[in-house]
Design a protein around this motif. Structure first.
Motif: not given
Length: 322
Positions: A162-166, A174-177, A251-252, A268-273
């Protein structure tokens, strides 16, 4: 006896009720949770907002009533990174005590890692040898390793999903960059810890806990929850890499249509992955095994050890949770 663990986390407030007796595994009685997403309600200055604190009081009060209805004889309430890092965290704990009568223990990151390690050790047993335990929460990543019930190394890093997503994503997907920069950041944060852990030797078994790892394993093809908690579930390095690549492109809303993924967890699952993919890569793990037990079970186990010790029975001490 019947014990309860009330976990005030970054994403959920979760009550776990278990029956415990000496020489037997804890048996789950009930599990209830409210998704308050505390860490998403920080005001300027890092303070938890008054509306979310009010909802937290209501949630804790409701959980305490449910614990009483379930016949809980002893309850341990604890909070993790969202409250620990909030500028008004101490005041929130005082308000909970004044409003509900519950004493909430704020765990340090190291305590989280140690208690989670205890849970994984008790689940897999001594025959598992050296364990490497990984746990991705909403606010932090816990890494620990050891051959006993107390780990040799126990570290907490501010790399929660969650932290990293925010903090890192501005778009959905999220953008590729942004994805590339987050990967670099996560790798830089974990690499020193990987070096410290490597000094103790390679693990005989690498295990992963938490909702994030469970969801990633499910998406990669692991058995669903309905198959039972004793079914062996693993997540391979290759499978995780493929899932991570897929999730950052979704997308979410698209993630929420994947097996087991709720609308609340999807963002938040993408950041967790990404965190999971990087940590597995840095530790050169071919697979991790999913452990059904995690922090809450570790808290229950430590509390029961302390109760047995104080009553004169054999126990393993009470470090972490009194």
């Amino acid at each position: 006896m019947r014990l309860g663990a009330l976990d005030i986390g970054s994403t959920t407030v979760h009550l776990l009720v278990v029956d415990v007796r000496e020489g037997a595994r804890p048996l789950p009685v009930s599990s209830r949770k409210d998704e308050l997403c505390l860490a998403e309600h920080l005001e300027d200055g890092g303070r938890l907002s008054e509306p979310v604190v009010a909802r937290l009081r209501e949630s804790v009060g409701r959980m305490l009533r449910e614990a009483e209805d379930e016949g809980v004889e002893d309850l341990v309430a604890f909070a993790t990174s969202a409250v620990r890092e909030a500028a008004n965290g101490r005041r929130v704990i005082e308000e909970l005590r004044d409003g509900t009568g519950v004493e909430v223990r704020v765990l340090s990151g190291e305590e989280e890692a140690r208690l989670t390690f205890l849970a994984t050790r008790r689940w897999f047993g001594w025959s598992a040898g050296r364990l490497l335990s990984l746990d991705i929460g909403g606010g932090s990543l816990e890494i620990s390793t050891g051959v006993d019930e107390e780990p040799d190394v126990a570290v907490s890093l501010p790399l929660g999903a969650g932290r990293l997503t925010r903090e890192w994503f501005s778009a959905d997907p999220p953008l590729a960059e942004e994805v590339g920069k987050l990967r670099e950041h996560v790798r830089a944060e974990i690499a020193p810890v990987a070096g410290s852990v490597a000094r103790y030797g390679r693990p005989d078994r690498a295990v992963a806990t938490s909702k994030t790892f469970k969801l990633l394993a499910r998406i990669a093809g692991a058995a669903p929850p309905g198959a039972g908690r004793y079914v062996r579930r693993t997540l391979s390095r290759a499978g995780l890499a493929a899932v991570a690549d897929r999730l950052v492109r979704c997308s979410s809303a698209e993630r929420a249509r994947l097996p087991g993924v709720s609308a609340r967890r999807a963002p938040q699952l993408a950041a967790g992955a990404i965190v999971a993919d990087v940590v597995v890569d840095l530790f050169e793990l071919e697979e991790v095994e999913i452990c059904p037990w995690a922090l809450r079970e570790g808290v229950v186990l430590r509390r029961f050890d302390a109760i047995r010790s104080s009553s004169g029975s054999s126990g393993t001490g009470c470090s972490g949770i009194p």
